[in-house]
Scaffold this motif. Structure first.
Motif, PDB file in Angstrom:
ATOM      1  N   MET A   1       0.842  -1.174   0.000  1.00  0.00           N
ATOM      2  CA  MET A   1       0.000   0.000   0.000  1.00  0.00           C
ATOM      3  C   MET A   1       0.887   1.237   0.000  1.00  0.00           C
ATOM      4  SD  MET A   1      -2.567   1.445   2.988  1.00  0.00           S
ATOM      5  CE  MET A   1      -3.526  -0.024   3.044  1.00  0.00           C
ATOM      6  N   ILE A   2       0.561   2.178  -0.847  1.00  0.00           N
ATOM      7  CA  ILE A   2       1.286   3.446  -0.879  1.00  0.00           C
ATOM      8  C   ILE A   2       0.558   4.420   0.026  1.00  0.00           C
ATOM      9  CG2 ILE A   2       1.971   5.396  -2.301  1.00  0.00           C
ATOM     10  CD1 ILE A   2       2.137   3.441  -4.661  1.00  0.00           C
ATOM     11  N   VAL A   3       1.301   5.040   0.931  1.00  0.00           N
ATOM     12  CA  VAL A   3       0.715   5.999   1.861  1.00  0.00           C
ATOM     13  C   VAL A   3       1.380   7.345   1.644  1.00  0.00           C
ATOM     14  CG1 VAL A   3       0.362   6.590   4.277  1.00  0.00           C
ATOM     15  CG2 VAL A   3       0.248   4.206   3.550  1.00  0.00           C
ATOM     16  N   ILE A   4       0.547   8.348   1.421  1.00  0.00           N
ATOM     17  CA  ILE A   4       1.009   9.716   1.242  1.00  0.00           C
ATOM     18  C   ILE A   4       0.382  10.534   2.357  1.00  0.00           C
ATOM     19  CG2 ILE A   4       1.057  11.706  -0.294  1.00  0.00           C
ATOM     20  CD1 ILE A   4       0.550   9.638  -2.594  1.00  0.00           C
ATOM     21  N   SER A   5       1.178  11.377   3.001  1.00  0.00           N
ATOM     22  CA  SER A   5       0.658  12.119   4.148  1.00  0.00           C
ATOM     23  C   SER A   5       0.898  13.613   4.004  1.00  0.00           C
ATOM     24  CB  SER A   5       1.329  11.621   5.433  1.00  0.00           C
ATOM     25  OG  SER A   5       0.819  12.301   6.557  1.00  0.00           O
ATOM     26  N   ASN A   6       0.029  14.364   4.652  1.00  0.00           N
ATOM     27  CA  ASN A   6       0.265  15.796   4.782  1.00  0.00           C
ATOM     28  C   ASN A   6       0.906  16.051   6.146  1.00  0.00           C
ATOM     29  OD1 ASN A   6      -1.862  15.627   6.596  1.00  0.00           O
ATOM     30  ND2 ASN A   6      -3.284  16.785   5.341  1.00  0.00           N
ATOM     31  N   THR A   7       1.018  17.292   6.534  1.00  0.00           N
ATOM     32  CA  THR A   7       1.765  17.662   7.734  1.00  0.00           C
ATOM     33  C   THR A   7       1.077  17.260   9.034  1.00  0.00           C
ATOM     34  OG1 THR A   7       2.584  19.578   6.507  1.00  0.00           O
ATOM     35  CG2 THR A   7       2.908  19.605   8.883  1.00  0.00           C
ATOM     36  N   SER A   8      -0.219  17.453   9.148  1.00  0.00           N
ATOM     37  CA  SER A   8      -0.912  17.307  10.433  1.00  0.00           C
ATOM     38  C   SER A   8      -0.740  15.953  11.118  1.00  0.00           C
ATOM     39  CB  SER A   8      -2.396  17.623  10.279  1.00  0.00           C
ATOM     40  OG  SER A   8      -2.560  18.961   9.898  1.00  0.00           O
ATOM     41  N   PRO A   9      -0.979  14.828  10.437  1.00  0.00           N
ATOM     42  CA  PRO A   9      -0.841  13.555  11.151  1.00  0.00           C
ATOM     43  C   PRO A   9       0.575  13.321  11.678  1.00  0.00           C
ATOM     44  CG  PRO A   9      -1.901  13.218   9.026  1.00  0.00           C
ATOM     45  CD  PRO A   9      -1.443  14.630   9.072  1.00  0.00           C
ATOM     46  N   ILE A  10       1.557  13.660  10.870  1.00  0.00           N
ATOM     47  CA  ILE A  10       2.945  13.443  11.285  1.00  0.00           C
ATOM     48  C   ILE A  10       3.301  14.355  12.445  1.00  0.00           C
ATOM     49  CG2 ILE A  10       5.362  13.528  10.557  1.00  0.00           C
ATOM     50  CD1 ILE A  10       4.315  12.925   7.696  1.00  0.00           C
ATOM     51  N   MET A  11       2.949  15.626  12.333  1.00  0.00           N
ATOM     52  CA  MET A  11       3.281  16.589  13.384  1.00  0.00           C
ATOM     53  C   MET A  11       2.605  16.212  14.702  1.00  0.00           C
ATOM     54  SD  MET A  11       3.112  20.756  13.374  1.00  0.00           S
ATOM     55  CE  MET A  11       4.013  20.796  11.851  1.00  0.00           C
ATOM     56  N   ASN A  12       1.344  15.821  14.636  1.00  0.00           N
ATOM     57  CA  ASN A  12       0.630  15.458  15.856  1.00  0.00           C
ATOM     58  C   ASN A  12       1.188  14.188  16.483  1.00  0.00           C
ATOM     59  OD1 ASN A  12      -1.107  17.681  15.798  1.00  0.00           O
ATOM     60  ND2 ASN A  12      -2.499  16.646  14.408  1.00  0.00           N
ATOM     61  N   LEU A  13       1.556  13.213  15.669  1.00  0.00           N
ATOM     62  CA  LEU A  13       2.145  11.992  16.215  1.00  0.00           C
ATOM     63  C   LEU A  13       3.540  12.241  16.794  1.00  0.00           C
ATOM     64  CD1 LEU A  13       0.899   9.433  13.568  1.00  0.00           C
ATOM     65  CD2 LEU A  13       0.291   9.481  15.998  1.00  0.00           C
ATOM     66  N   ILE A  14       4.309  13.121  16.181  1.00  0.00           N
ATOM     67  CA  ILE A  14       5.607  13.493  16.752  1.00  0.00           C
ATOM     68  C   ILE A  14       5.395  14.162  18.108  1.00  0.00           C
ATOM     69  CG2 ILE A  14       7.586  15.061  16.527  1.00  0.00           C
ATOM     70  CD1 ILE A  14       7.521  14.498  13.498  1.00  0.00           C
ATOM     71  N   ALA A  15       4.397  15.031  18.192  1.00  0.00           N
ATOM     72  CA  ALA A  15       4.126  15.771  19.436  1.00  0.00           C
ATOM     73  C   ALA A  15       3.807  14.851  20.607  1.00  0.00           C
ATOM     74  CB  ALA A  15       2.990  16.767  19.221  1.00  0.00           C
ATOM     75  N   ILE A  16       3.159  13.723  20.331  1.00  0.00           N
ATOM     76  CA  ILE A  16       2.818  12.805  21.427  1.00  0.00           C
ATOM     77  C   ILE A  16       3.764  11.608  21.495  1.00  0.00           C
ATOM     78  CG2 ILE A  16       0.393  13.512  21.471  1.00  0.00           C
ATOM     79  CD1 ILE A  16      -0.259  10.841  20.021  1.00  0.00           C
ATOM     80  N   GLY A  17       4.848  11.671  20.725  1.00  0.00           N
ATOM     81  CA  GLY A  17       5.850  10.620  20.769  1.00  0.00           C
ATOM     82  C   GLY A  17       5.419   9.303  20.157  1.00  0.00           C
ATOM     83  N   GLN A  18       4.507   9.355  19.194  1.00  0.00           N
ATOM     84  CA  GLN A  18       3.972   8.126  18.600  1.00  0.00           C
ATOM     85  C   GLN A  18       4.118   8.061  17.080  1.00  0.00           C
ATOM     86  OE1 GLN A  18       2.850   5.495  20.413  1.00  0.00           O
ATOM     87  NE2 GLN A  18       3.501   6.671  22.189  1.00  0.00           N
ATOM     88  N   VAL A  19       5.025   8.818  16.516  1.00  0.00           N
ATOM     89  CA  VAL A  19       5.168   8.843  15.059  1.00  0.00           C
ATOM     90  C   VAL A  19       5.563   7.471  14.508  1.00  0.00           C
ATOM     91  CG1 VAL A  19       7.590   9.592  14.922  1.00  0.00           C
ATOM     92  CG2 VAL A  19       5.974  10.224  13.114  1.00  0.00           C
ATOM     93  N   ASN A  20       6.200   6.644  15.318  1.00  0.00           N
ATOM     94  CA  ASN A  20       6.585   5.311  14.845  1.00  0.00           C
ATOM     95  C   ASN A  20       5.388   4.406  14.587  1.00  0.00           C
ATOM     96  OD1 ASN A  20       9.351   5.592  14.521  1.00  0.00           O
ATOM     97  ND2 ASN A  20       9.696   5.352  16.705  1.00  0.00           N
ATOM     98  N   LEU A  21       4.193   4.813  15.035  1.00  0.00           N
ATOM     99  CA  LEU A  21       2.982   4.062  14.683  1.00  0.00           C
ATOM    100  C   LEU A  21       2.807   4.001  13.170  1.00  0.00           C
ATOM    101  CD1 LEU A  21       0.373   5.308  17.312  1.00  0.00           C
ATOM    102  CD2 LEU A  21       1.415   3.040  17.160  1.00  0.00           C
ATOM    103  N   LEU A  22       3.163   5.092  12.490  1.00  0.00           N
ATOM    104  CA  LEU A  22       3.051   5.105  11.030  1.00  0.00           C
ATOM    105  C   LEU A  22       3.976   4.063  10.416  1.00  0.00           C
ATOM    106  CD1 LEU A  22       2.910   8.945  10.364  1.00  0.00           C
ATOM    107  CD2 LEU A  22       1.032   7.303  10.213  1.00  0.00           C
ATOM    108  N   LYS A  23       5.185   3.962  10.955  1.00  0.00           N
ATOM    109  CA  LYS A  23       6.130   2.959  10.451  1.00  0.00           C
ATOM    110  C   LYS A  23       5.609   1.552  10.715  1.00  0.00           C
ATOM    111  CE  LYS A  23      10.885   1.431  10.608  1.00  0.00           C
ATOM    112  NZ  LYS A  23      12.178   1.547  11.243  1.00  0.00           N
ATOM    113  N   GLN A  24       5.056   1.335  11.906  1.00  0.00           N
ATOM    114  CA  GLN A  24       4.538   0.014  12.244  1.00  0.00           C
ATOM    115  C   GLN A  24       3.365  -0.371  11.341  1.00  0.00           C
ATOM    116  OE1 GLN A  24       3.600   0.220  16.405  1.00  0.00           O
ATOM    117  NE2 GLN A  24       5.739   0.415  17.017  1.00  0.00           N
ATOM    118  N   LEU A  25       2.518   0.592  11.017  1.00  0.00           N
ATOM    119  CA  LEU A  25       1.347   0.310  10.195  1.00  0.00           C
ATOM    120  C   LEU A  25       1.667   0.181   8.705  1.00  0.00           C
ATOM    121  CD1 LEU A  25      -1.258   2.699  11.838  1.00  0.00           C
ATOM    122  CD2 LEU A  25      -1.320   0.197  11.852  1.00  0.00           C
TER     123      LEU A  25
END
Length: 73
Positions: A1-25
């Motif tokens: 699956m190809i995933v393309i993201s804008n700023t908000s999801p990444i920035m918000n996940l970085i803010a709560i220390g959970q950006v690696n969820l994107l990598k896991q998914l």
């Protein structure tokens, strides 16, 4: 699956220390260079070096981006 993201999801996940969820998914995600620039304003560290699974790609079809972003068919 190809995933393309804008700023908000990444920035918000970085803010709560959970950006690696994107990598896991998804393994890797793609962002336009403008998203990397926006993220770099807030997060001074080199995102492209820290999160190697976040890849930048140029936008090839701006019409398709507009359709997805604005719900145009």
């Amino acid at each position: 699956m190809i995933v393309i993201s804008n700023t908000s999801p990444i920035m918000n996940l970085i803010a709560i220390g959970q950006v690696n969820l994107l990598k896991q998914l998804y393994g890797e995600i793609f962002i336009p260079k403008t998203v990397l620039q926006e993220l770099s304003i807030v997060h001074k560290e080199q995102l492209s070096k820290r999160y190697l699974w976040i890849k930048t790609r140029p936008i090839i079809n701006q019409n398709m981006v507009d359709c997805v972003a604005f719900g145009i068919r």
